[in-house]
Design a protein around this motif. Structure first.
Motif, short mmCIF file in Angstrom:
data_model
loop_
_atom_site.label_atom_id
_atom_site.label_comp_id
_atom_site.label_asym_id
_atom_site.label_seq_id
_atom_site.Cartn_x
_atom_site.Cartn_y
_atom_site.Cartn_z
N GLY A 111 0.93 -1.10 -0.01
CA GLY A 111 -0.17 0.05 0.18
C GLY A 111 0.89 1.26 0.03
O GLY A 111 2.02 1.13 -0.21
N PRO A 112 0.18 2.35 0.07
CA PRO A 112 0.66 3.65 0.29
C PRO A 112 1.85 3.70 1.36
O PRO A 112 1.75 3.29 2.45
N GLY A 113 3.16 4.38 1.01
CA GLY A 113 4.07 4.29 2.01
C GLY A 113 4.04 5.18 2.91
O GLY A 113 4.52 5.19 4.00
N THR A 140 -0.73 -5.47 10.45
CA THR A 140 -1.97 -4.72 11.05
C THR A 140 -2.39 -3.27 10.10
O THR A 140 -3.54 -3.34 9.79
N LEU A 141 -1.34 -2.88 9.70
CA LEU A 141 -1.55 -1.51 8.93
C LEU A 141 -2.07 -2.08 7.39
O LEU A 141 -3.06 -1.61 7.09
N ASN A 142 -1.79 -3.22 7.11
CA ASN A 142 -2.26 -3.96 5.70
C ASN A 142 -3.50 -4.47 5.89
O ASN A 142 -4.31 -4.29 4.66
N PRO A 147 -8.50 -2.12 -1.47
CA PRO A 147 -7.98 -2.78 -2.73
C PRO A 147 -7.48 -1.91 -3.74
O PRO A 147 -6.41 -2.36 -4.58
N ASP A 148 -8.22 -0.67 -3.85
CA ASP A 148 -7.58 0.32 -4.91
C ASP A 148 -6.11 0.94 -4.60
O ASP A 148 -5.61 1.51 -5.36
#
Length: 151
Positions: A111-113, A140-142, A147-148
């Motif tokens: 995902g976004p860094g 946990t963050l994931n 999905p986008d």
């Protein structure tokens, strides 16, 4: 067989494997060297093949590649066998993979860094410049990545 001959034979086998990796994946312009870069190169090639990422030159500062889809997202790829990864700067997107000894990859974070960078951005920089982030925190963050927002 004496121990030193056995060790030499094992080292020759490792070099044969490295040479095979370089022949099989030369289109990605990665070197597979018997040092700390070996796992990283393996992970980058896996990510390129699995996620459709065009790899940048080796040792690029913030990103290892760019997605080949219409969004052209810059991605930092991290691969580990341990319980954490190190980050030295904020990537646009982050893909963290864990590889186990049977050769399978598990996606830990995709995902976004900036979501991950938020964890460390106000901390004092470590001596080696690498902030350590646990895989459990990344998992946990994931769980909350839409999905986008994934590669």
């Amino acid at each position: 067989m004496p121990e030193d001959e056995k060790l030499s034979e094992t080292i020759r086998e490792l070099y044969a494997i490295v040479n095979q990796l370089e022949r099989d994946y030369n289109k990605h312009d990665r070197r597979f060297t018997l040092d700390g870069h070996l796992l990283g190169s393996i992970g980058e090639v896996y990510a390129a093949e699995r996620y459709g990422i065009e790899l940048a030159k080796s040792s690029s500062e913030r990103h290892d590649g760019t997605t080949t889809d219409e969004r052209k997202r810059d991605v930092q790829i991290k691969v580990t066998q341990r319980r954490s990864i190190g980050l030295s700067s904020e990537p646009a997107y982050l893909l963290v993979l864990k590889i186990d000894e049977n050769g399978s990859f598990k996606e830990v974070f995709n995902g976004p860094g900036n979501i991950v960078w938020e964890l460390v951005k106000n901390k004092r920089p470590p001596k080696n410049g690498q902030y350590q982030i646990s895989l459990s925190k990344l998992r946990t963050l994931n769980d909350n990545i839409a999905p986008d927002d994934r590669i």
